[in-house]
Design a protein around this motif. Sequence first.
Motif, PDB file in Angstrom:
ATOM      1  N   LYS A  58      -2.752   9.507  -9.969  1.00 47.73           N
ATOM      2  CA  LYS A  58      -4.850   9.433 -11.015  1.00 47.73           C
ATOM      3  C   LYS A  58      -4.710   7.687 -11.087  1.00 47.73           C
ATOM      4  O   LYS A  58      -5.660   6.894 -11.469  1.00 47.73           O
ATOM      5  N   ARG A  62      -7.679   5.537 -10.461  1.00 48.00           N
ATOM      6  CA  ARG A  62      -8.204   5.541 -11.782  1.00 48.00           C
ATOM      7  C   ARG A  62      -8.529   4.051 -11.667  1.00 48.00           C
ATOM      8  O   ARG A  62      -9.878   3.638 -11.735  1.00 48.00           O
ATOM      9  N   GLU A  74     -11.415  11.028 -18.550  1.00 46.78           N
ATOM     10  CA  GLU A  74     -10.750  11.772 -18.048  1.00 46.78           C
ATOM     11  C   GLU A  74     -10.889  12.931 -19.226  1.00 46.78           C
ATOM     12  O   GLU A  74     -11.427  13.129 -20.170  1.00 46.78           O
ATOM     13  N   LEU A  80     -10.616  14.244 -13.291  1.00 49.63           N
ATOM     14  CA  LEU A  80     -10.923  12.046 -13.232  1.00 49.63           C
ATOM     15  C   LEU A  80     -12.106  12.604 -12.655  1.00 49.63           C
ATOM     16  O   LEU A  80     -12.745  12.593 -11.903  1.00 49.63           O
TER      17      LEU A  80
END
Length: 430
Positions: A58, A62, A74, A80
């Motif tokens: 993640k 991101r 988030e 997310l």
Amino acid sequence: MQVFSKERLLQDLPSCPKVDGIDPIDAADRLAKMAAIGVTPEGGITRYPYTEEEKQVKEVFRGWMESIGLEVYEDSIGNLFGRYLGEKPELPIVMTGSHLDTVPNGGAFDGALGCLSSLLALEALIKQGKKPKRTIELAVFVDEEGSRFENGLFGSRVMMGEVTVEQLENFSDAEGITLPEAMMAQGYQPNQIDLSRRLPEDIFAFLELHIEQGKILESEGKHIGIVNGIAGPSWRSFTFLGSTDHAGNTPMHLRKDTVAAAAEFISGVEKLPRTFSPTAVATVGKVNVFPNGTNVISGKTEVVVDARDIDEASRDQMLEAITSLAQEIARNREMEVEIEKGISIPPVKVPDWIQNKIAQAAERHGLSTRTLPSGAGHDAMIVGKYVPSGMIFVPSHQGKSHSPEEWTSLPDCMNGIQVLIDTLFELAND
């Protein structure tokens, strides 16, 4: 056994279609970077929710969202999001995305390709200078698979308000760690899941690209699958109760063998779906035999049936026929059968107007299509209960999924992304 590698992906590079704003080599590189996180000795991937592997992938994702200028945030449970602001941000948004968690020793494409395709589609729109009227929001949902806590589609269910704080304590993993404990260990706030809820009226449409996880597209030589509905699973347990006896000293005509009853039942279940609907399926994937001894006639056998269809009425009629079959077999064999209902999720039909937009996008690029149902559950199934939702399928080689052999060629990936780009932009300007 062939498994994922960047080199294998790039073997088909010469056949890749040109997509304005997307470099297929970059797409292959990003798929490879995600596939390396949680890689197993067998060449598969294990990324459970609320683990270091999931956290790492993640963080990588991101960074990619931030690098193309999305507004990234988030929520309280770990979903997310990345926003590409439209000209009229007050309008209900268009949402797209999938998940990054996997089954044990899973493949590199399930979920991950959907997330990456949404990212690349937004990157292409930005590079092309196309500003949509509606904001387009990329969603990376947490815990779609349910592999760790047996609580699948968790992120999308929380977002649509289907989960309460009290329900979280009912789930724990194989090591006894509860779902709230795992969430808090990663810095999330299980007692604030209401903050993760989104109102249906704030979402105009949801669109998810996914591998087919079946053989239809490849066998028919079609580029794009247009999903017309997502089959809702319904589980039912049938426990045959007979008599536990010695395998050597009990004559055949005096036995009440529950394994034999279960075998007759399983064979019957296999034949029933086609009599109700061309899209109906029924599967026995779990059988528990007691006492499960080689030289013992079983006095108790449990059979769990998974029944699915995109039409709820035909699915439920099929389940009643399956139940009647179990009762008839038990009666003929002078046994009892206990029946217990499990989960039952309503199927979701994809609106015709969304199917038409996908078809038109494919036609513009000369891509062949096939309308088909999705037998597997997806986040689009949850969101689709409240918001118009659609799915784009790309071919799966030999139908392999949930295994290291899972494979979709780079040209097929690029075709799907091209259709996703056009469909998203059409939805965002509707």
